[in-house]
Write a protein that holds these residues in place. Structure first.
Motif, PDB file in Angstrom:
ATOM      1  N   LEU A  71     -14.049  19.521 -31.189  1.00 55.04           N
ATOM      2  CA  LEU A  71     -14.048  17.992 -30.567  1.00 55.04           C
ATOM      3  C   LEU A  71     -12.411  17.818 -29.965  1.00 55.04           C
ATOM      4  O   LEU A  71     -11.836  17.467 -31.006  1.00 55.04           O
ATOM      5  CB  LEU A  71     -14.361  17.114 -31.613  1.00 55.04           C
ATOM      6  N   PRO A  72     -12.119  17.722 -28.818  1.00 57.59           N
ATOM      7  CA  PRO A  72     -10.870  17.244 -28.233  1.00 57.59           C
ATOM      8  C   PRO A  72     -11.104  15.722 -27.844  1.00 57.59           C
ATOM      9  O   PRO A  72     -12.088  15.276 -27.280  1.00 57.59           O
ATOM     10  CB  PRO A  72     -11.074  18.214 -27.042  1.00 57.59           C
ATOM     11  N   PHE A  73      -9.996  15.038 -28.306  1.00 57.49           N
ATOM     12  CA  PHE A  73     -10.145  13.527 -27.842  1.00 57.49           C
ATOM     13  C   PHE A  73      -8.791  13.112 -27.705  1.00 57.49           C
ATOM     14  O   PHE A  73      -7.838  13.680 -28.057  1.00 57.49           O
ATOM     15  CB  PHE A  73     -10.795  12.756 -28.950  1.00 57.49           C
ATOM     16  N   TYR A  74      -8.542  12.057 -26.987  1.00 54.29           N
ATOM     17  CA  TYR A  74      -7.376  11.140 -26.632  1.00 54.29           C
ATOM     18  C   TYR A  74      -7.647   9.800 -27.318  1.00 54.29           C
ATOM     19  O   TYR A  74      -8.743   9.363 -26.844  1.00 54.29           O
ATOM     20  CB  TYR A  74      -7.327  11.489 -25.027  1.00 54.29           C
ATOM     21  N   ASP A  75      -6.697   9.140 -27.765  1.00 49.14           N
ATOM     22  CA  ASP A  75      -6.484   7.998 -27.991  1.00 49.14           C
ATOM     23  C   ASP A  75      -5.480   7.163 -27.718  1.00 49.14           C
ATOM     24  O   ASP A  75      -4.445   8.096 -27.246  1.00 49.14           O
ATOM     25  CB  ASP A  75      -6.789   7.834 -29.581  1.00 49.14           C
ATOM     26  N   LEU A  76      -5.021   5.757 -28.129  1.00 55.07           N
ATOM     27  CA  LEU A  76      -3.855   5.315 -27.716  1.00 55.07           C
ATOM     28  C   LEU A  76      -2.565   5.702 -28.439  1.00 55.07           C
ATOM     29  O   LEU A  76      -1.551   5.038 -28.388  1.00 55.07           O
ATOM     30  CB  LEU A  76      -3.759   3.804 -27.533  1.00 55.07           C
ATOM     31  N   THR A  77      -2.908   6.515 -29.481  1.00 52.91           N
ATOM     32  CA  THR A  77      -1.506   7.002 -30.119  1.00 52.91           C
ATOM     33  C   THR A  77      -0.935   8.284 -29.371  1.00 52.91           C
ATOM     34  O   THR A  77       0.226   8.524 -29.570  1.00 52.91           O
ATOM     35  CB  THR A  77      -1.773   7.622 -31.600  1.00 52.91           C
ATOM     36  N   ASN A  78      -1.662   9.004 -28.555  1.00 55.97           N
ATOM     37  CA  ASN A  78      -1.030   9.827 -27.917  1.00 55.97           C
ATOM     38  C   ASN A  78       0.304   9.348 -26.863  1.00 55.97           C
ATOM     39  O   ASN A  78       0.194   8.339 -26.149  1.00 55.97           O
ATOM     40  CB  ASN A  78      -2.088  10.631 -27.100  1.00 55.97           C
ATOM     41  N   ASP A  79       1.278  10.372 -26.833  1.00 55.56           N
ATOM     42  CA  ASP A  79       2.389  10.198 -26.210  1.00 55.56           C
ATOM     43  C   ASP A  79       3.252   8.959 -26.734  1.00 55.56           C
ATOM     44  O   ASP A  79       4.192   8.722 -26.194  1.00 55.56           O
ATOM     45  CB  ASP A  79       2.148   9.928 -24.567  1.00 55.56           C
ATOM     46  N   VAL A  80       2.774   8.502 -28.328  1.00 55.13           N
ATOM     47  CA  VAL A  80       3.830   7.614 -28.934  1.00 55.13           C
ATOM     48  C   VAL A  80       4.061   8.164 -30.127  1.00 55.13           C
ATOM     49  O   VAL A  80       5.055   8.422 -30.570  1.00 55.13           O
ATOM     50  CB  VAL A  80       2.796   6.169 -29.055  1.00 55.13           C
ATOM     51  N   GLU A  81       2.716   8.527 -30.909  1.00 58.17           N
ATOM     52  CA  GLU A  81       3.103   8.980 -32.161  1.00 58.17           C
ATOM     53  C   GLU A  81       2.357  10.353 -32.399  1.00 58.17           C
ATOM     54  O   GLU A  81       2.566  11.054 -33.311  1.00 58.17           O
ATOM     55  CB  GLU A  81       2.214   7.860 -33.411  1.00 58.17           C
ATOM     56  N   THR A  82       1.329  10.708 -31.503  1.00 54.84           N
ATOM     57  CA  THR A  82       0.997  11.990 -31.256  1.00 54.84           C
ATOM     58  C   THR A  82       1.102  12.643 -30.088  1.00 54.84           C
ATOM     59  O   THR A  82       1.553  12.096 -29.501  1.00 54.84           O
ATOM     60  CB  THR A  82      -0.669  11.969 -31.691  1.00 54.84           C
ATOM     61  N   TYR A  83       0.864  13.778 -29.903  1.00 52.13           N
ATOM     62  CA  TYR A  83       0.918  14.679 -28.585  1.00 52.13           C
ATOM     63  C   TYR A  83       0.628  14.078 -27.500  1.00 52.13           C
ATOM     64  O   TYR A  83      -0.688  13.551 -27.612  1.00 52.13           O
ATOM     65  CB  TYR A  83       0.431  16.101 -28.847  1.00 52.13           C
ATOM     66  N   ALA A  84       1.082  14.175 -26.396  1.00 52.70           N
ATOM     67  CA  ALA A  84       0.611  13.453 -25.271  1.00 52.70           C
ATOM     68  C   ALA A  84      -0.640  14.029 -24.694  1.00 52.70           C
ATOM     69  O   ALA A  84      -1.424  13.362 -23.962  1.00 52.70           O
ATOM     70  CB  ALA A  84       1.687  13.632 -24.000  1.00 52.70           C
ATOM     71  N   GLY A  85      -0.795  15.286 -24.839  1.00 53.95           N
ATOM     72  CA  GLY A  85      -1.932  15.831 -24.351  1.00 53.95           C
ATOM     73  C   GLY A  85      -3.478  15.716 -25.178  1.00 53.95           C
ATOM     74  O   GLY A  85      -4.292  16.279 -24.934  1.00 53.95           O
ATOM     75  N   GLY A  86      -3.257  14.958 -26.144  1.00 52.41           N
ATOM     76  CA  GLY A  86      -4.390  14.870 -26.942  1.00 52.41           C
ATOM     77  C   GLY A  86      -4.544  15.469 -28.246  1.00 52.41           C
ATOM     78  O   GLY A  86      -3.491  16.265 -28.608  1.00 52.41           O
ATOM     79  N   ARG A  87      -5.473  15.544 -29.145  1.00 52.80           N
ATOM     80  CA  ARG A  87      -5.624  16.133 -30.355  1.00 52.80           C
ATOM     81  C   ARG A  87      -6.986  16.868 -30.529  1.00 52.80           C
ATOM     82  O   ARG A  87      -7.907  16.501 -29.752  1.00 52.80           O
ATOM     83  CB  ARG A  87      -5.458  15.211 -31.522  1.00 52.80           C
ATOM     84  N   TYR A  88      -7.067  17.494 -31.513  1.00 55.29           N
ATOM     85  CA  TYR A  88      -8.385  18.201 -31.714  1.00 55.29           C
ATOM     86  C   TYR A  88      -8.806  17.998 -33.278  1.00 55.29           C
ATOM     87  O   TYR A  88      -8.382  17.669 -34.163  1.00 55.29           O
ATOM     88  CB  TYR A  88      -8.247  19.569 -31.743  1.00 55.29           C
ATOM     89  N   LEU A  89     -10.258  18.240 -33.257  1.00 54.24           N
ATOM     90  CA  LEU A  89     -11.080  18.272 -34.484  1.00 54.24           C
ATOM     91  C   LEU A  89     -11.923  19.598 -34.589  1.00 54.24           C
ATOM     92  O   LEU A  89     -12.501  19.736 -33.565  1.00 54.24           O
ATOM     93  CB  LEU A  89     -11.863  17.060 -34.802  1.00 54.24           C
ATOM     94  N   ASP A  90     -11.999  20.228 -35.640  1.00 54.04           N
ATOM     95  CA  ASP A  90     -13.058  21.212 -35.784  1.00 54.04           C
ATOM     96  C   ASP A  90     -14.262  20.727 -36.614  1.00 54.04           C
ATOM     97  O   ASP A  90     -13.870  20.104 -37.726  1.00 54.04           O
ATOM     98  CB  ASP A  90     -12.410  22.443 -36.677  1.00 54.04           C
ATOM     99  N   LEU A  91     -15.414  21.068 -36.288  1.00 52.06           N
ATOM    100  CA  LEU A  91     -16.766  20.406 -36.849  1.00 52.06           C
ATOM    101  C   LEU A  91     -17.304  21.589 -37.090  1.00 52.06           C
ATOM    102  O   LEU A  91     -17.634  22.574 -36.581  1.00 52.06           O
ATOM    103  CB  LEU A  91     -17.360  19.331 -35.941  1.00 52.06           C
ATOM    104  N   GLU A  92     -18.544  21.344 -37.929  1.00 50.00           N
ATOM    105  CA  GLU A  92     -19.665  22.251 -38.165  1.00 50.00           C
ATOM    106  C   GLU A  92     -20.917  21.574 -37.821  1.00 50.00           C
ATOM    107  O   GLU A  92     -21.065  20.471 -37.827  1.00 50.00           O
ATOM    108  CB  GLU A  92     -19.745  22.639 -39.582  1.00 50.00           C
ATOM    109  N   MET A  93     -21.795  22.421 -37.047  1.00 52.90           N
ATOM    110  CA  MET A  93     -23.179  21.722 -36.762  1.00 52.90           C
ATOM    111  C   MET A  93     -23.673  21.158 -38.013  1.00 52.90           C
ATOM    112  O   MET A  93     -23.704  21.868 -38.891  1.00 52.90           O
ATOM    113  CB  MET A  93     -23.859  22.850 -36.225  1.00 52.90           C
ATOM    114  N   PRO A  94     -24.310  19.878 -37.934  1.00 52.11           N
ATOM    115  CA  PRO A  94     -24.926  19.172 -38.856  1.00 52.11           C
ATOM    116  C   PRO A  94     -26.278  19.842 -39.006  1.00 52.11           C
ATOM    117  O   PRO A  94     -26.997  20.418 -38.192  1.00 52.11           O
ATOM    118  CB  PRO A  94     -24.873  17.735 -38.540  1.00 52.11           C
TER     119      PRO A  94
END
Length: 208
Positions: free
Chosen positions: A132-155
């Motif tokens: 799960l890659p995602f981008y939110d309004l913290t990017n390029d301010v408090e987090t990396y400009a290119g977005g962040r990732y999450l690792d998930l398991e199939m439910p």
């Protein structure tokens, strides 16, 4: 008969004692933080090189906030076709748009796509892994400009927990030379701040 009962009770006590303890959400997040720091301090696992490795002590994290551990609905995407996801190096990696996740945060509905890496899916340790890659309004301010990732398991149902407290930066945030990181697709851009997970200060990792 009493001897059999005592033996049976002893077996039950031993069996119960051997069961792994179920961690609380806070403990899961603390474990994530601990494991991430340890991997960055390990020269065989860390993306950090040179002075960035020797100077690294620990990641900065947003305060743990269970508001950002959300219950989401999980909807598999039927008849999805593998596609080439662009990466930071200009190359591509093959992914499948695997499912939609839908959740509410601050009274608003949001939707993200989770992906399956087509190269990793045949490896036993990654057969249930989703990306799960995602981008939110913290990017390029408090987090990396290119977005962040999450690792998930199939439910195993149509429900899934998304814990943004375990969001992390891609390796190329720390080392653009050795890593090629998937670029967050436009469909996964959130118009809200999610102040959870790992923080990032670009000035600490200026690339020579």
């Amino acid at each position: 008969m009493r001897i059999i009962f005592v033996i049976l009770m002893g077996y039950l006590v031993t069996s119960c004692a051997s069961l792994p303890k179920k961690l609380s959400p806070e403990e899961e997040i603390i474990n994530f933080q601990k494991n991430l720091n340890e991997s960055y301090l390990n020269p065989e696992e860390s993306p950090l090189r040179g002075k960035y490795f020797t100077q690294f002590k620990a990641h900065p994290f947003f305060p743990i906030n269970l508001k950002y551990r959300v219950n989401a609905t999980y909807e598999p995407i039927e008849n999805s076709i593998p596609f080439q996801m662009p990466t930071s190096s200009g190359k591509t990696q093959t992914y499948l748009s695997y499912a939609l996740i839908k959740f509410e945060l601050d009274g608003k509905s949001h939707q993200l796509v989770v992906y399956q890496n087509q190269r990793l899916k045949d490896m036993p340790e990654y057969k249930n892994h989703l990306f799960l890659p995602f981008y939110d309004l913290t990017n390029d301010v408090e987090t990396y400009a290119g977005g962040r990732y999450l690792d998930l398991e199939m439910p195993k149902s149509n429900k899934i927990i998304i814990d943004f407290n375990q969001a992390y930066q891609p390796y190329c945030a720390y080392n653009i030379y050795d890593y090629s990181c998937p670029i967050v697709p436009s469909e996964n851009r959130l118009d809200i701040r999610i102040p959870a997970g790992v923080k990032y200060n670009a000035e600490e990792f200026e690339h020579d």
